[in-house]
Every structure is written in structure tokens, then in C-alpha cells.
Design a protein around this motif. Structure first.
Motif, mmCIF file in Angstrom:
data_model
loop_
_atom_site.group_PDB
_atom_site.id
_atom_site.type_symbol
_atom_site.label_atom_id
_atom_site.label_comp_id
_atom_site.label_asym_id
_atom_site.label_seq_id
_atom_site.Cartn_x
_atom_site.Cartn_y
_atom_site.Cartn_z
ATOM 1 N N TYR A 182 0.835 -1.200 0.000
ATOM 2 C CA TYR A 182 0.000 0.000 0.000
ATOM 3 C C TYR A 182 0.872 1.253 0.000
ATOM 4 N N ALA A 183 1.916 1.249 0.826
ATOM 5 C CA ALA A 183 2.810 2.404 0.887
ATOM 6 C C ALA A 183 3.491 2.645 -0.456
ATOM 7 N N LEU A 184 4.018 1.600 -1.050
ATOM 8 C CA LEU A 184 4.746 1.740 -2.305
ATOM 9 C C LEU A 184 3.853 2.242 -3.433
ATOM 10 N N ASN A 185 2.565 1.945 -3.357
ATOM 11 C CA ASN A 185 1.631 2.343 -4.409
ATOM 12 C C ASN A 185 0.899 3.648 -4.114
ATOM 13 N N ASN A 186 1.165 4.244 -2.951
ATOM 14 C CA ASN A 186 0.410 5.442 -2.568
ATOM 15 C C ASN A 186 1.290 6.570 -2.027
#
Length: 208
Positions: A130-134
Motif C-alpha cells: 500500500y505504501a509503495l503504491n500510494n
């Protein structure tokens, strides 16, 4: 399966949220004896379950029961570390648009130890994905000292933000996790990496 998105039409929606809040009540109030508010005698919600919250909810693929979940909050809005526990951070609680808080990491108690470990690994991977995509570069949070020891061994870069403090019946510490291109390889090295297809649940005041 992890619930993704902004209450997408095909997502389980409030059923997933009800399962999460019920599991949080079982874990944090019934088992850990935390002094937290209870809604309708069944659900644990607090003042940070707001429209700013994002929930990662791992559901059983067969009956859609809750297996694991976590709450993510932007540190630019009210959040647990900044509003309740800033004293845990030696240099003050970190904030910024790319810094989010993890809280209410919850593994459903109805699972076997092996099921809980699998759910934990899947949820940790989802948190990193989630972090890497947001656009999230760092997470902050609060953990019981023993749980922090486990968190720090998952394979990502993790450090404390201050000394351990005594809080009622347990010892707690604030922590920081760095998310970058080395995070997923790190999770793979420790055997924590367990990818799933993601959906995301928005915050808000769910119809329970």
C-alpha cells in the motif's frame, strides 16, 4: 483477500468493517483489557476512526470472515501518536504527507497459530505494498515492547523513536518504518513476504 479501495461497489463494504471492529473489540478490549470505547457492546471504535482513515482488511476467501486488519492514518490529520502519545518520541512525533501512522494491527483470535502467522505475513506485505503504491515513504506507530521486537524482525528498516515507557499494564514504544525499493526484498529474505490482490477500505463513520 484484502478489502481495497474507496468502498468500491464490489467490495464487502460495511460487512468487512463490522468484522474488523468486532475483532478489534475481542483482541484489544476482551483479551488485552485496554480501556477503549465500545459501540453497541460489540465494536471497538475510537476518535481516530474518521474519514481520514484507510483500512487494510484481510478476509477469508470462502466465508469473508475477518482474519486480520490494520488502520492507516495520515500524520497530517489527528492520529494516535501525535495526539495521545507524543511523549514517546524523543524529538517529537514525525509528520508529513509521506509519513502515515499504523495502528490497530489486529489478528483474529479465532484462527490457529499457523493461520495467524499466515495472516500476519499477508497483512505486513499489504502494508508495504500500500505504501509503495500510494506515495508513503515511512510509517510511524506505537507497539508493546515485545511486539516491536517482532515488527523489527520482519525484514524492513525499523527503529524506535524514543525509549520504552510504562503504560498501565505494559511497556510501549514508538517506532518508525522506512518503505523503499529495498522493503519487499527484505520481507522476502525473512520469509515474511506473502502477496495478495489488494482492495482498500476508506474511513468514515460506517453504518454498523
Amino acid at each position: 483477500m484484502i478489502a481495497q479501495s474507496t468502498r468500491a461497489p464490489d467490495a464487502p463494504g460495511d460487512a468487512a468493517l463490522r468484522g474488523m471492529f468486532a475483532a478489534r473489540k475481542q483482541v484489544f478490549i476482551d483479551q488485552l483489557k485496554w480501556d477503549l470505547p465500545v459501540l453497541d457492546g460489540r465494536f471497538e471504535l475510537d476518535q481516530f476512526d474518521t474519514p481520514d482513515a484507510r483500512y487494510l482488511i484481510l478476509l477469508d476467501p470462502h466465508d469473508l470472515r475477518h482474519r486480520a486488519s490494520a488502520r492507516l492514518l495520515p500524520t497530517t490529520a489527528p492520529h494516535l501518536l501525535g495526539d495521545i502519545y507524543p511523549h514517546l518520541c524523543t524529538d517529537g512525533p514525525p509528520t508529513g504527507t509521506s509519513m502515515w501512522e499504523i495502528s490497530r494491527f489486529c489478528l483474529d483470535p479465532a484462527q490457529t497459530p499457523d493461520e495467524r502467522r499466515d495472516a500476519r505475513n499477508q497483512l505486513v506485505t499489504a502494508i508495504a505494498d500500500y505504501a509503495l503504491n500510494n506515495g508513503i515513504n515511512e510509517y510511524a506507530g506505537i507497539a508493546e515492547a515485545g511486539w516491536y521486537h517482532s515488527i523489527s524482525k520482519f525484514g524492513w528498516v525499523c527503529r524506535t523513536l524514543g525509549p520504552v515507557h510504562r503504560d498501565t499494564n505494559c511497556r510501549i514504544v514508538a517506532f518508525n518504518i522506512t518503505i523503499d525499493e529495498d522493503t519487499l526484498p527484505g520481507l522476502k529474505r525473512t520469509g515474511t513476504y506473502a502477496p495478495l490482490m489488494l482492495k482498500y477500505e476508506e474511513g468514515g463513520e460506517p453504518a454498523l
